[in-house]
Design a protein around this motif. Structure first.
Motif, PDB file in Angstrom:
ATOM      1  N   GLY A 137      55.399  39.741  29.542  1.00 41.70           N
ATOM      2  CA  GLY A 137      56.249  38.668  30.037  1.00 41.70           C
ATOM      3  C   GLY A 137      56.478  38.702  31.538  1.00 41.70           C
ATOM      4  N   GLU A 138      55.659  39.468  32.258  1.00 42.43           N
ATOM      5  CA  GLU A 138      55.809  39.561  33.712  1.00 42.43           C
ATOM      6  C   GLU A 138      55.176  38.369  34.423  1.00 42.43           C
ATOM      7  N   ILE A 139      54.211  37.751  33.767  1.00 40.15           N
ATOM      8  CA  ILE A 139      53.554  36.563  34.306  1.00 40.15           C
ATOM      9  C   ILE A 139      53.420  35.545  33.178  1.00 40.15           C
ATOM     10  N   ARG A 140      52.973  34.366  33.529  1.00 39.28           N
ATOM     11  CA  ARG A 140      52.804  33.294  32.534  1.00 39.28           C
ATOM     12  C   ARG A 140      51.921  33.755  31.376  1.00 39.28           C
ATOM     13  N   ALA A 141      52.357  33.518  30.181  1.00 40.12           N
ATOM     14  CA  ALA A 141      51.606  33.921  28.990  1.00 40.12           C
ATOM     15  C   ALA A 141      50.341  33.094  28.811  1.00 40.12           C
ATOM     16  N   ASP A 142      50.311  31.879  29.359  1.00 41.25           N
ATOM     17  CA  ASP A 142      49.156  30.996  29.176  1.00 41.25           C
ATOM     18  C   ASP A 142      48.085  31.169  30.260  1.00 41.25           C
ATOM     19  N   LEU A 143      48.220  32.176  31.098  1.00 46.60           N
ATOM     20  CA  LEU A 143      47.280  32.398  32.188  1.00 46.60           C
ATOM     21  C   LEU A 143      45.901  32.771  31.642  1.00 46.60           C
ATOM     22  N   ASP A 144      44.870  32.131  32.139  1.00 48.93           N
ATOM     23  CA  ASP A 144      43.489  32.494  31.810  1.00 48.93           C
ATOM     24  C   ASP A 144      43.172  33.747  32.640  1.00 48.93           C
ATOM     25  N   VAL A 145      43.319  34.918  32.030  1.00 51.01           N
ATOM     26  CA  VAL A 145      43.212  36.166  32.784  1.00 51.01           C
ATOM     27  C   VAL A 145      41.808  36.420  33.329  1.00 51.01           C
ATOM     28  N   GLU A 146      40.784  35.935  32.643  1.00 47.69           N
ATOM     29  CA  GLU A 146      39.411  36.143  33.137  1.00 47.69           C
ATOM     30  C   GLU A 146      39.186  35.382  34.447  1.00 47.69           C
ATOM     31  N   THR A 147      39.607  34.135  34.464  1.00 50.09           N
ATOM     32  CA  THR A 147      39.471  33.337  35.689  1.00 50.09           C
ATOM     33  C   THR A 147      40.374  33.888  36.784  1.00 50.09           C
ATOM     34  N   ALA A 148      41.580  34.271  36.422  1.00 49.06           N
ATOM     35  CA  ALA A 148      42.514  34.837  37.408  1.00 49.06           C
ATOM     36  C   ALA A 148      41.957  36.131  37.992  1.00 49.06           C
ATOM     37  N   ALA A 149      41.347  36.967  37.157  1.00 51.53           N
ATOM     38  CA  ALA A 149      40.765  38.222  37.649  1.00 51.53           C
ATOM     39  C   ALA A 149      39.674  37.936  38.678  1.00 51.53           C
ATOM     40  N   THR A 150      38.812  36.974  38.367  1.00 51.99           N
ATOM     41  CA  THR A 150      37.751  36.593  39.307  1.00 51.99           C
ATOM     42  C   THR A 150      38.340  36.049  40.604  1.00 51.99           C
ATOM     43  N   ALA A 151      39.359  35.220  40.474  1.00 51.16           N
ATOM     44  CA  ALA A 151      39.980  34.609  41.658  1.00 51.16           C
ATOM     45  C   ALA A 151      40.634  35.658  42.548  1.00 51.16           C
ATOM     46  N   VAL A 152      41.367  36.574  41.946  1.00 46.61           N
ATOM     47  CA  VAL A 152      42.050  37.597  42.745  1.00 46.61           C
ATOM     48  C   VAL A 152      41.021  38.510  43.411  1.00 46.61           C
ATOM     49  N   PHE A 153      40.020  38.937  42.650  1.00 46.51           N
ATOM     50  CA  PHE A 153      38.976  39.789  43.235  1.00 46.51           C
ATOM     51  C   PHE A 153      38.310  39.081  44.410  1.00 46.51           C
ATOM     52  N   GLY A 154      37.929  37.817  44.231  1.00 42.85           N
ATOM     53  CA  GLY A 154      37.275  37.064  45.296  1.00 42.85           C
ATOM     54  C   GLY A 154      38.153  36.873  46.514  1.00 42.85           C
ATOM     55  N   MET A 155      39.438  36.615  46.269  1.00 47.24           N
ATOM     56  CA  MET A 155      40.381  36.455  47.371  1.00 47.24           C
ATOM     57  C   MET A 155      40.478  37.750  48.179  1.00 47.24           C
ATOM     58  N   VAL A 156      40.612  38.866  47.486  1.00 42.72           N
ATOM     59  CA  VAL A 156      40.754  40.152  48.180  1.00 42.72           C
ATOM     60  C   VAL A 156      39.450  40.511  48.892  1.00 42.72           C
ATOM     61  N   LEU A 157      38.310  40.221  48.274  1.00 44.62           N
ATOM     62  CA  LEU A 157      37.016  40.474  48.907  1.00 44.62           C
ATOM     63  C   LEU A 157      36.896  39.700  50.213  1.00 44.62           C
ATOM     64  N   THR A 158      37.206  38.422  50.175  1.00 43.64           N
ATOM     65  CA  THR A 158      37.112  37.579  51.364  1.00 43.64           C
ATOM     66  C   THR A 158      38.084  38.040  52.451  1.00 43.64           C
ATOM     67  N   VAL A 159      39.300  38.339  52.060  1.00 39.84           N
ATOM     68  CA  VAL A 159      40.299  38.795  53.024  1.00 39.84           C
ATOM     69  C   VAL A 159      39.886  40.151  53.614  1.00 39.84           C
ATOM     70  N   SER A 160      39.281  41.002  52.799  1.00 43.70           N
ATOM     71  CA  SER A 160      38.821  42.305  53.295  1.00 43.70           C
ATOM     72  C   SER A 160      37.788  42.143  54.402  1.00 43.70           C
ATOM     73  N   ILE A 161      36.850  41.237  54.183  1.00 43.61           N
ATOM     74  CA  ILE A 161      35.812  41.003  55.193  1.00 43.61           C
ATOM     75  C   ILE A 161      36.429  40.421  56.454  1.00 43.61           C
ATOM     76  N   GLU A 162      37.291  39.432  56.294  1.00 47.84           N
ATOM     77  CA  GLU A 162      37.940  38.837  57.459  1.00 47.84           C
ATOM     78  C   GLU A 162      38.756  39.879  58.219  1.00 47.84           C
TER      79      GLU A 162
END
Length: 188
Positions: A137-162
């Motif tokens: 119950g820490e985050i929305r129960a309806d969250l698509d965790v697979e897509t969210a995992a990809t999004a967070v990883f990609g965001m951190v990857l891009t920010v790391s390079i920048e």
């Protein structure tokens, strides 16, 4: 020098060159020269340029997955998520060329097996923590965790390079705090 030491030198040279000029433009001759080994040593250890890149991806994905798994600690799943983000930032701070290789080269059709391993081993750490957060119950129960995992990883990857290229003097803790604020706001 042990065989493993030689392989690590070749991995380091290969990832640097591929990050600088791309996979297609990188030659075995250039990798051998950068690593300070004979061209035959590269072929002896890896068989081909494709074999080298495949093993480089496997090795690097394993190290990244290990770093993220080790960082997934905290009393709550969100704290573990924050730890994973920081672990990824630190990993790419140390292994910046691999971040550029991931961004530029991993999505080619030829490396779909490596992409599958990345999804399973690396994105799996993020998905596991996000799934736990949803169950608790820490985050929305309806969250698509697979897509969210990809999004967070990609965001951190891009920010790391920048961060590495444009803002190397910015404290990593500040970068992490900004990412955490963004994530927490959208996940809840």
């Amino acid at each position: 020098m042990t065989r493993e030491d030689t392989r690590l030198k070749v991995f380091g040279a290969a990832v640097e060159l591929i990050a600088e000029q791309g996979y297609s433009a990188t030659t075995v001759d250039a990798i051998a020269e950068r690593a300070g080994v004979a061209k035959g040593t590269v072929f002896y250890n890896f068989g081909s340029k494709e074999g080298l890149f495949s093993e480089l991806l496997e090795h690097s994905i394993g190290r990244l997955a290990g770093a993220l798994s080790s960082a997934a600690v905290g009393e709550t799943a969100l704290e573990a998520l924050d730890g994973v983000v920081l672990g990824q930032l630190r990993f790419f701070e140390e292994y910046g060329p691999f971040a550029r290789v991931l961004l530029a080269e991993m999505w080619h059709t030829a490396w779909q097996e490596a992409v599958a391993r990345l999804r399973e081993r690396v994105l799996g750490v993020y998905a596991g923590v996000l799934r736990r957060a949803a169950e608790n119950g820490e985050i929305r129960a309806d969250l698509d965790v697979e897509t969210a995992a990809t999004a967070v990883f990609g965001m951190v990857l891009t920010v790391s390079i920048e961060h590495r290229v444009l803002h190397p003097d910015r404290p990593l803790t500040d970068v992490h705090a900004t990412l955490v604020d963004l994530m927490h706001g959208r996940l809840r």
